[in-house]
Design an enzyme around this catalytic site. Structure first.
Site, PDB file in Angstrom:
ATOM      1  N   GLU A 101       5.133 -29.902  16.020  1.00 53.89           N
ATOM      2  CA  GLU A 101       4.289 -29.496  14.895  1.00 53.89           C
ATOM      3  C   GLU A 101       2.984 -28.843  15.337  1.00 53.89           C
ATOM      4  O   GLU A 101       2.630 -27.776  14.851  1.00 53.89           O
ATOM      5  CB  GLU A 101       3.954 -30.721  14.000  1.00 53.89           C
ATOM      6  CG  GLU A 101       2.992 -30.375  12.879  1.00 53.89           C
ATOM      7  CD  GLU A 101       2.614 -31.599  12.039  1.00 53.89           C
ATOM      8  OE1 GLU A 101       3.275 -32.635  12.137  1.00 53.89           O
ATOM      9  OE2 GLU A 101       1.642 -31.494  11.263  1.00 53.89           O
ATOM     10  N   ASP A 141       3.786 -35.195  13.400  1.00 57.36           N
ATOM     11  CA  ASP A 141       2.943 -36.348  13.135  1.00 57.36           C
ATOM     12  C   ASP A 141       3.717 -37.324  12.257  1.00 57.36           C
ATOM     13  O   ASP A 141       4.634 -36.940  11.531  1.00 57.36           O
ATOM     14  CB  ASP A 141       1.683 -35.930  12.359  1.00 57.36           C
ATOM     15  CG  ASP A 141       0.699 -35.137  13.225  1.00 57.36           C
ATOM     16  OD1 ASP A 141       0.769 -35.251  14.468  1.00 57.36           O
ATOM     17  OD2 ASP A 141      -0.134 -34.401  12.638  1.00 57.36           O
ATOM     18  N   TYR A 200       0.819  -1.219   0.000  1.00 55.67           N
ATOM     19  CA  TYR A 200       0.000   0.000   0.000  1.00 55.67           C
ATOM     20  C   TYR A 200       0.852   1.270   0.000  1.00 55.67           C
ATOM     21  O   TYR A 200       0.501   2.265  -0.628  1.00 55.67           O
ATOM     22  CB  TYR A 200      -0.945   0.001   1.203  1.00 55.67           C
ATOM     23  CG  TYR A 200      -2.170  -0.846   0.974  1.00 55.67           C
ATOM     24  CD1 TYR A 200      -3.020  -0.579  -0.100  1.00 55.67           C
ATOM     25  CD2 TYR A 200      -2.481  -1.911   1.814  1.00 55.67           C
ATOM     26  CE1 TYR A 200      -4.148  -1.355  -0.326  1.00 55.67           C
ATOM     27  CE2 TYR A 200      -3.599  -2.690   1.598  1.00 55.67           C
ATOM     28  CZ  TYR A 200      -4.432  -2.413   0.531  1.00 55.67           C
ATOM     29  OH  TYR A 200      -5.536  -3.179   0.302  1.00 55.67           O
TER      30      TYR A 200
END
Lengths: 386, 565
Positions: free
Chosen positions: A206, A258, A112
């Site tokens: 995680e 995981d 911007y």
């Protein structure tokens, strides 16, 4: 009697090196060179390392993904380049102002701040943030500095908890004394200084749920560990923090994700860097990181068979396969850094068993199991994957 | 049932004038707008033809005065040779009388009906006589009011005055009062007609005063008076039995042979010998009973094996001798059947193409002048093709002009001419329109034909333009003519293409340059922040670099490199 430990803090290899004047000098050098070119009647240009998979390779020696030396030359006097050339200079000037005034701006703010209509036309300097973000990336690659060093930040994600004291500007605090939520990692970690480090290693986790569990079980205190929650794929801030803690403070890095293709990919990114940010591997990657779990062996060893989930997609030996998870695993097996017996075995097992296992599955045993048994056992015995 | 005598009581012989009075439409008097245009066309055409024949640069002034509702006075004045007093009634009063009608010559006008038709039209719509003021430049000016005696097809001078001519004025001014017409500035109106006339006649100065008093001038852009067309003898391949028969009756030559050699082009004494053989062969072939054999013989004849065909008949020399005798006859004794035989033989014979010296094209240079002068385009080109022949023996020639851009508004326009006369009606069926549309304009960089600022002018010249109807506003789709028009258009279009691609290139360069220049202020501000150099100086470095680059580009500089080169 002190516990024998397989992981221990090492000697630092890098020094705190944040220096804003370096960025300013670089910017001025580029500006001067452009000006010299145009004065002597030469078509001014920028040499920008090319992005994309074609210009990325795995550095076997340093064991990180690195950027190749293919350059693309961006000229002023070329219809196809002129606009980008202008945009590059615009962002450079903006960065100079930011850094010299010691202000930080988000990528969106940078967009911007530099967007305006070019006088006498209906054209904007930037039409979209999708135009300004790549220019910033170009600058990082071109000048070899992090955008954080240019005071341009991305969204923050991730937090840490542990007995370390950080100096952030005028504030100094211990990240284990900020409540159960720990300390949120900012977009820019360049200027942080580690005043005191009373932990033996950093455990990168995680999921936030697992990190919260460990904090509640007082794992950081008991095991002298620093918990770093990535909340999914690690943000640049977190990756840079991991890198700094490892190289400046000698902290071993242990990753806990995981047991599925996505978790292994998170590990891979922390360890070797990513294709997108290959040019930053020297600052973001931590090849010495090790992997604690979840592994396929854990399923057997801790009797977790009933809390596994099926892998998504079609296995390679079935018609139409491999797809989805199976395809990802096969791809990961091709990664140079997974070319070792341990990892190949894990990945093959995953395909054979056709299952994945989450960190939280350990709660099937008991809530304390992960903090009291699983992690201390594996870490202290050094049962880690490379 | 009525007796024939009864019926024939009403039978009357109609004069030519009477016929055209009843059938004014055949002369172009249909519709209120077109009728007015036709009146002016006849007068202006006469003026231009007269000036041309006299070698005078034409100055034609047309004035239209509104006298009432659909009631106008038309004044046409020229600086032509003037009309001798005794010919006034002939020129304006008699239909089918003129200086050209009976000659084989390219002409603007029709068969001598033109201006007398206009006089007639004025007379039957307003009842007024046509006022003629003329002088041949001698010491008197004649002022005469002319009417047509329709029954007798004769001009009648109602009133006549003679004035002194102290200044030696020369020319003709006619004033016609017409009703039942309307002045509109449309594409079928007087203004447009004169504009087109001015384009095709750049040597003429034409002025128009419209009913509201507005003066419009189409100034002269060429100082050369075109050569008047020359009379041409008819070519044997272009004539009908009737032509031969009638010409033979009128000629003063002593024999058929002398008549044919003297009054046709491309017929020599040697050709007469050939003609004799062909006629003899045709006579003999007709005696053959077997249709198949007959067909074969005709085919061989077409191939020119006339001697072989003759020899295949026993006693052919007798027939040849008979035909040879025919050639020695006085021409007025030539029978219809014999004329027919001659024309049939012409079809099998080979002749040199007809002479074309009688054709008078406008010429490339003058077309360009005319288009430039009147339309003010940015690009103009013209092509005059060499003469060709259609229907075996009628010479014609095609020329086209192309004008593009400048003051020409968007939208493709075809300006059609026959012998320099603008054709304003029946564009759809005209061969010129068909040819213009059959060209793939996109091949010539005209991407959107219907919006392109493009004017195509087409002039078809011939001693005999094959019009499709009595109105003479549309040229028949004769294959040879269409081909020639197409070729001419494509030739001109190629030049337009060259121009347009050059223009595109320049536009493209300017656009590219603008691309770089528009970023310079942004770049200068940023570089000034980075280096501390004053913004204006940085700006001037960049601008002069761009300037230099495009200057060398004009003289063929190096191309750019791509980003990933």
């Amino acid at each position: 009697m002190p516990k024998s430990k397989a992981v221990r803090r090492e000697k630092p290899r890098e020094r705190f090196s944040y220096d804003p004047t370096k960025v300013l000098t670089r910017l001025e050098e580029y500006g001067k060179r452009i000006l010299e070119d145009i004065k002597s009647g030469k078509n001014p240009y920028f040499d920008i390392p090319m992005r994309g998979i074609g210009n990325v390779y795995f550095d076997e020696k340093r064991r990180v993904i690195r950027m190749g030396d293919k350059l693309s030359r961006r000229y002023f006097l070329n219809v196809a380049h002129a606009r980008k050339f202008m945009q590059t200079l615009l962002i450079m000037a903006y960065v100079k102002r930011l850094v010299s005034e010691n202000k930080h701006a988000s990528l969106r703010e940078a967009y911007y701040a530099n967007k305006h209509t070019i006088p006498g036309t209906k054209e904007n300097t930037f039409e979209d943030q999708r135009e300004s973000d790549p220019i910033i990336e170009d600058l990082e690659r071109m000048m070899g500095v992090l955008r954080e060093e240019m005071h341009l930040t991305a969204d923050r994600r991730g937090y840490i908890y542990g007995d370390i004291v950080i100096r952030d500007g005028e504030d100094e605090f211990n990240t284990s004394k900020l409540g159960m939520g720990g300390w949120a990692v900012p977009g820019t970690v360049e200027h942080l200084q580690f005043v005191e480090v009373n932990v033996d290693y950093a455990l990168v986790v995680e999921t936030a749920a697992m990190a919260d569990r460990l904090i509640e079980e007082k794992f950081p205190k008991k095991e002298k560990a620093l918990i770093i929650a990535t909340q999914g794929q690690a943000s640049r801030g977190v990756r840079r923090l991991i890198h700094r803690l490892h190289y400046e403070e000698g902290l071993p890095i242990i990753v806990f994700t995981d047991g599925d293709p996505y978790g292994w990919y998170i590990y891979s990114t922390i360890k070797q860097g990513s294709i997108n940010l290959a040019y930053l591997s020297d600052k973001l990657a931590t090849p010495e990181a090790k992997f604690v779990g979840m592994t396929m062996d854990d399923i057997e060893r801790y009797g977790l068979k009933n809390v596994t989930e099926k892998l998504k997609g079609i296995p390679p030996n079935k018609k139409g396969g491999p797809t989805a998870d199976y395809k990802r695993i096969l791809e990961e097996m091709e990664y140079p850094w997974f070319q070792n017996r341990e990892w190949q075995r894990q990945l093959k097992m995953a395909i054979k068993m056709g299952v994945r296992i989450e960190q939280q599955a350990l709660a099937n045993k008991s809530l304390e199991f992960v903090a009291k048994k699983y992690l201390p056992e594996k870490i202290n015995n050094g049962e880690l994957l490379p | 049932m009525a007796e024939a005598n009864q019926l024939f009581k009403e039978f009357k012989i109609q004069s030519v004038s009477e016929f055209f009075r009843r059938n004014a439409a055949m002369l172009g008097y249909t519709g209120k707008i077109r009728s007015l245009t036709t009146v002016i066309h006849e007068a202006v055409t006469n003026s231009l033809d007269a000036c041309e024949e006299a070698g005078i640069l034409p100055y034609v002034r047309v004035e239209i005065e509104e006298l009432g509702r659909e009631h106008y006075k038309v004044i046409v004045e020229d600086n032509g040779p003037g009309i001798p007093e005794k010919y006034i009634t002939h020129v304006f009063g008699k239909m089918l009388a003129g200086t050209k009608a009976h000659r084989n010559i390219q002409s603007r006008g029709q068969q001598g009906i033109g201006i007398s038709g206009a006089v007639m039209f004025a007379q039957i719509t307003s009842g007024k006589a046509t006022r003629v003021i003329t002088s041949t430049g001698d010491d008197s000016i004649i002022e005469a009011w002319v009417k047509i005696d329709v029954d007798r097809n004769e001009g009648k001078i109602v009133k006549k005055e003679k004035h002194p001519n102290p200044k030696g004025w020369r020319g003709t001014r006619i004033e016609l009062e017409v009703k039942n017409v309307r002045y509109v500035r449309s594409k079928q109106g007087v203004y447009w007609y004169l504009k087109l006339t001015a384009i095709a006649n750049p040597h003429a100065h034409i002025e128009l005063i419209e009913p509201d008093g507005k003066l419009i001038v189409f100034p002269r852009s060429s100082e050369d008076v075109p050569e008047p067309p020359m009379e041409m003898k008819p070519h044997p391949r272009g004539v009908l039995t009737d032509d031969v028969y009638r010409m033979a009756k009128k000629t003063r030559r002593s024999s058929v042979k002398r008549f044919l050699v003297g009054e046709f082009s491309r017929i020599s004494d040697k050709k007469i010998d050939e003609l004799v053989e062909y006629i003899a062969a045709l006579r003999l072939i007709k005696t053959e009973d077997d249709k198949n054999v007959q067909e074969q013989l005709y085919e061989r004849l077409m191939k020119g094996e006339v001697k072989a065909v003759l020899r295949s008949f026993r006693g052919y020399t007798k027939v040849v001798k008979q035909v040879a005798k025919l050639m020695e006859k006085p021409p007025e004794k030539l029978s219809w059947h014999e004329a027919e035989e001659i024309v049939e033989a012409f079809r099998y014979m080979k002749f040199l193409a007809p002479p074309t010296h009688g054709l008078r094209p406008i010429g490339e240079e003058n077309i360009e002048k005319g288009l430039t002068n009147i339309l003010k385009p940015e690009f103009v080109t013209a092509v005059t093709r060499s003469p060709k022949v259609y229907s075996g023996g009628i010479p014609f020639q095609v020329e086209v002009g192309l004008a593009y851009g400048g003051e020409i508004p968007g939208g493709f326009d075809v300006l059609r001419y026959a012998n320099r006369v603008p054709l304003l009606f029946d564009a759809g069926s005209c061969v010129t329109t068909l040819a213009a549309r059959s060209v793939d304009w996109r091949r010539y960089k005209v991407d959107d034909l219907d919006r392109a600022p493009l004017v195509l002018m087409i002039n078809v010249i011939s001693v005999h333009v094959p019009y499709t109807g009595t109105g003479k506003q549309s040229i028949a789709n004769v294959e040879e003519i269409q081909n020639e028009i197409r070729l001419a258009i494509m030739d001109a279009a190629r030049r337009l293409q060259t121009y347009l691609s050059g223009k595109h290139r320049r536009l493209h360069q300017a656009k590219r340059r603008r691309t770089f220049e528009k970023y310079v202020p942004e770049i200068a501000r940023a570089l000034s922040v980075l280096t501390g150099e004053p913004e204006d100086e940085v700006k001037s470095y960049f601008l002069s670099y761009i300037e230099g680059h495009f200057a060398s580009k004009e003289s063929g500089g190096a191309e750019e490199v791509s980003e990933n080169a």
